[in-house]
Motif scaffolding. Structure first.
Motif, PDB file in Angstrom:
ATOM      1  N   ILE A   1       7.862  16.484   5.183  1.00 24.00           N
ATOM      2  CA  ILE A   1       9.318  16.634   5.281  1.00 24.00           C
ATOM      3  C   ILE A   1       9.688  17.315   6.588  1.00 24.00           C
ATOM      4  N   GLY A   2       9.024  18.447   6.878  1.00 23.64           N
ATOM      5  CA  GLY A   2       9.343  19.170   8.103  1.00 23.64           C
ATOM      6  C   GLY A   2       9.014  18.404   9.362  1.00 23.64           C
ATOM      7  N   GLY A   3       7.866  17.698   9.352  1.00 23.48           N
ATOM      8  CA  GLY A   3       7.451  16.989  10.555  1.00 23.48           C
ATOM      9  C   GLY A   3       8.009  15.591  10.665  1.00 23.48           C
ATOM     10  N   VAL A   4       7.816  14.801   9.614  1.00 21.93           N
ATOM     11  CA  VAL A   4       8.172  13.378   9.690  1.00 21.93           C
ATOM     12  C   VAL A   4       9.652  13.157   9.401  1.00 21.93           C
ATOM     13  N   LEU A   5      10.119  13.626   8.236  1.00 16.69           N
ATOM     14  CA  LEU A   5      11.490  13.328   7.830  1.00 16.69           C
ATOM     15  C   LEU A   5      12.514  14.014   8.736  1.00 16.69           C
ATOM     16  N   PHE A   6      12.265  15.286   9.079  1.00 14.64           N
ATOM     17  CA  PHE A   6      13.177  15.965  10.012  1.00 14.64           C
ATOM     18  C   PHE A   6      13.125  15.296  11.390  1.00 14.64           C
ATOM     19  N   GLY A   7      11.946  14.792  11.765  1.00 13.32           N
ATOM     20  CA  GLY A   7      11.837  14.063  13.030  1.00 13.32           C
ATOM     21  C   GLY A   7      12.643  12.782  13.002  1.00 13.32           C
ATOM     22  N   ILE A   8      12.612  12.084  11.860  1.00 15.98           N
ATOM     23  CA  ILE A   8      13.402  10.854  11.713  1.00 15.98           C
ATOM     24  C   ILE A   8      14.890  11.166  11.807  1.00 15.98           C
ATOM     25  N   PHE A   9      15.338  12.207  11.084  1.00 16.91           N
ATOM     26  CA  PHE A   9      16.753  12.580  11.125  1.00 16.91           C
ATOM     27  C   PHE A   9      17.160  13.013  12.529  1.00 16.91           C
ATOM     28  N   CYS A  10      16.258  13.714  13.211  1.00 14.66           N
ATOM     29  CA  CYS A  10      16.508  14.133  14.595  1.00 14.66           C
ATOM     30  C   CYS A  10      16.684  12.908  15.488  1.00 14.66           C
ATOM     31  N   GLY A  11      15.783  11.928  15.349  1.00 13.16           N
ATOM     32  CA  GLY A  11      15.842  10.730  16.183  1.00 13.16           C
ATOM     33  C   GLY A  11      17.059   9.883  15.899  1.00 13.16           C
TER      34      GLY A  11
END
Length: 697
Positions: free
Chosen positions: A429-439
């Motif tokens: 969640i912290g790495g992948v999902l937050f990265g997706i939302f960031c992108g």
């Protein structure tokens, strides 16, 4: 005769449990609603010609987003159901789910979130952004790209098919551990649906990975050496190399499981000389690198965002590149830490424990790299930057606990506990999902031509952060108290129930965050005049994707740019760009071949699930015939003449000037909040009904 025609399929396969009946009704209702809307608006031809058969990676990327968004809601609902059961099922109360149904939801949640949510969003971003970042007009093989997407869609349909036919999904855990996935312990079709949904979508992923590798290596703009590639492209390259390495291993492993179930072989059963631990090794040789396949593009996103919003070039570009390469290399050497308790021996455990600790070094290099970039930078705390800071906080927790689990004696105590589940979710969640939302929030203006609503976006961010802490911090505590994963009931004397209730509340807060993200998109389109991107460069970006108008034309670049530095567009903005002449552009034609092959692939998987041999044979022949016909099609491209390109560009610039004039006249600085959106939608709905506009809609 019946068995020859229908295999194991009979009336008992129809929905008969409350959850399969409810799921079937929901999916049928959604399908009918889409059919009614498309028929009412007369959009069938438009949908087929402009979207479904498109080979434009930007449109394929958007379709990945749509499918991934739908599956995020589906997988999120599973998570809420799991937390609700655990909050209720204490002592004499056994909750509202049976033990078997709980395990099915548990399995489906893991499969959906990893395979059909995270992979969908990551592939969507790579499709849309990477060709723009490297100055390419398309991918190396547009056909393979569309085929990969439609195989992914076939997998999505397959993973939900048990609602309509079968009545059950695998109850084995998301990686279907052996021997539980064998015929003896799982005689129904749930595991078969698991096998073929992952098999079909996994083949699509492998084809996509090879295509992206060739695109990045062979189709970069003139002057863009590997040392000048944007860091998101670097992260994507490392990710796709890993995918091309380990996804064939997943394909082979799934075939072996299928052979055990369908042909009666004994690869993974002790009866007959097989070994369940062979399966565990094979599946985790794919499974752990898969986490980093998802993580590395996210690392690239964070690098782009930190550099842009710090208004500085990335600190030590080469250290960031080497950090990504280091992560992708070591990620292939750590899989055995998932089962230190198997009894492999001190030397084996020590090696994999050491490798797991070492992978923290290149990851830390990236974190220090981002920190150095922010140092003395003029940081703008827009929503993408908030997602990055949220990632640092949450991922740090996951990283620290990961190092703890890398110590075999500690892992012996925490193995198979909720501590491990909390660690996994902290990283994903912290790495992948937050990265997706960031992108998505960073590139949303490029994709749609509209910036996202910041006010609602920040509220969504805080809901995610607070919800995460409420959901997963108690999970660490429960793990230390001895709570195991996959637990659907526990004794009240354990004192665990308050923690499970807090986890449920956290899940509801996360659900509120997802709702706000949907509201954010709606509000942004309502206020599009205020949020319109008229420059193509709303963040004052540094890489080539910001050099085109938003959204970009279907050919990306009318003139392929020439690159001199890693921050190619930043350098261009400092100097006058030489005016170049337009040239003819060769573009791929739309094709439905990928859809046809994927339909046959779906039916082949469905046939193997239900052991309908004639349908399987027919479907495989269908795939072969359609593929052969495609190879003999020599008219797969068309030419866009220089005159046509010039006309399109002039029309686009005139349209952009008109939009800019309208935006300059629109002086409302008020940004819509959640309550404002509710009031607006209420008034719109009333007006829609009262004026009877729905009759002519």
């Amino acid at each position: 005769m019946k068995e020859m025609l229908l295999g194991k399929l009979d009336w008992h396969a129809l929905p008969h449990e409350w959850f399969t009946i409810g799921g079937s009704i929901a999916f049928i209702a959604m399908g009918l609603m889409i059919v009614v809307i498309l028929t009412w608006t007369k959009r069938w031809k438009w949908l087929w010609n402009e979207w479904l058969t498109s080979v434009d990676p930007k449109r394929i990327g958007i379709m990945y987003f749509i499918v991934g968004g739908f599956m995020l809601l589906r997988g999120g609902l599973d998570a809420i159901m799991i937390w609700l059961q655990q909050a209720l099922s204490s002592g004499n109360s056994h909750g509202y789910l049976s033990a078997d149904h709980f395990q099915q939801i548990f399995t489906a949640h893991g499969n959906i979130m990893v395979f059909f949510v995270a992979m969908a969003f990551i592939f969507g971003l790579i499709n849309y952004i990477v060709p723009l970042q490297i100055g390419a007009r398309d991918l190396a093989s547009p056909f393979l790209n569309t085929l990969g997407f439609w195989l992914f869609v076939a997998g999505v349909i397959m993973v939900n098919m048990f609602f309509l036919l079968g009545g059950e999904y695998a109850a084995t855990g998301w990686l279907a551990v052996a021997p539980l996935s064998g015929k003896e312990f799982s005689p129904g079709v749930g595991v078969d649906y698991w096998i073929w949904s992952l098999q079909v979508s996994g083949i699509g992923t492998t084809l996509g990975a090879i295509n992206f590798i060739m695109t990045i290596l062979k189709m970069r703009a003139p002057g863009m050496s590997l040392k000048k590639m944007p860091l998101f492209t670097w992260g994507s390259l490392c990710s796709m190399v890993m995918a091309a390495t380990v996804f064939p291993l997943l394909t082979a492993t799934l075939f072996l499981v299928f052979f055990d179930r369908f042909l009666g072989t004994h690869f993974f059963t002790t009866i007959g000389g097989g070994s369940p631990m062979l399966y565990t090794n094979l599946i985790w040789m794919w499974g752990h690198p898969e986490v980093y396949i998802l993580m590395l593009p996210a690392f690239g996103i964070f690098s782009e965002v930190v550099s842009t919003f710090s208004r500085k070039p990335i600190a030590s570009y080469m250290s960031a590149v080497l950090g990504m390469i280091g992560v992708s290399t070591l990620a292939l050497l750590v899989w055995l830490h998932h089962f230190f308790t198997m009894g492999a021996g001190v030397n084996v455990n020590a090696f994999f424990g050491l490798m797991t600790m070492l992978i923290a070094i290149p990851t830390s290099v990236l974190v220090f790299n981002w920190t150095a970039t922010m140092y003395k930078g003029r940081i703008k705390f827009e929503t993408p930057m908030l997602w990055f800071l949220g990632f640092i906080a949450v991922f740090a927790i996951g990283g620290i606990t990961g190092v703890m689990l890398a110590v075999p004696p500690a892992d012996f105590q925490l193995h198979n506990s909720l501590f491990l589940v909390a660690h996994f979710h902290s990283t994903v969640i912290g790495g992948v999902l937050f990265g997706i939302f960031c992108g998505i929030s960073y590139w949303f203006p490029k994709i749609t031509g509209i910036k996202l609503n910041e006010r609602i976006g920040k509220s969504a961010f805080w809901c995610w952060i607070i919800g995460f802490c409420l959901s997963f911090i108690p999970m660490y505590i429960l793990g230390l108290m001895g709570a195991s994963r996959r637990l659907d009931h526990y004794d009240s004397s354990t004192g665990w129930q308050p923690f499970y209730v807090i986890m449920l509340l956290g899940g509801l807060v996360i659900a509120a965050g997802v709702t706000l993200q949907i509201a954010q998109i709606i509000a942004s389109f309502i206020q599009k005049k205020r949020l319109q991107d008229t420059t193509g460069d709303p963040w004052d970006g540094r890489t080539l994707e910001w050099s085109t108008l938003s959204p970009p034309p279907f050919y990306n670049f009318s003139i392929i740019p020439k690159v001199k530095t890693a921050d190619a567009f930043w350098e261009m903005k400092k100097h006058d760009i030489e005016k170049q002449k337009f040239e003819d552009i060769h573009m791929p034609k739309n094709t439905a071949t990928g859809i046809y092959i994927s339909i046959f692939a779906f039916f082949a998987g469905f046939a193997f699930v239900w052991e309908i041999i004639w349908l399987a044979v027919l479907s495989i022949f269908g795939i072969i015939i359609v593929s052969i016909v495609r190879t003999f099609n020599e008219h797969t491209e068309y030419t866009l003449t220089a005159v046509e390109v010039q006309e399109i560009e002039e029309a686009r610039h005139k349209k952009q000037i008109k939009i800019s004039e309208k935006v300059s006249e629109f002086r409302d600085d008020y940004e819509m909040g959640v309550w404002d959106l509710i009031v607006y939608l209420y008034r719109f709905f009333l007006s829609f009904i009262r004026t009877k506009r729905w009759r002519t809609w």
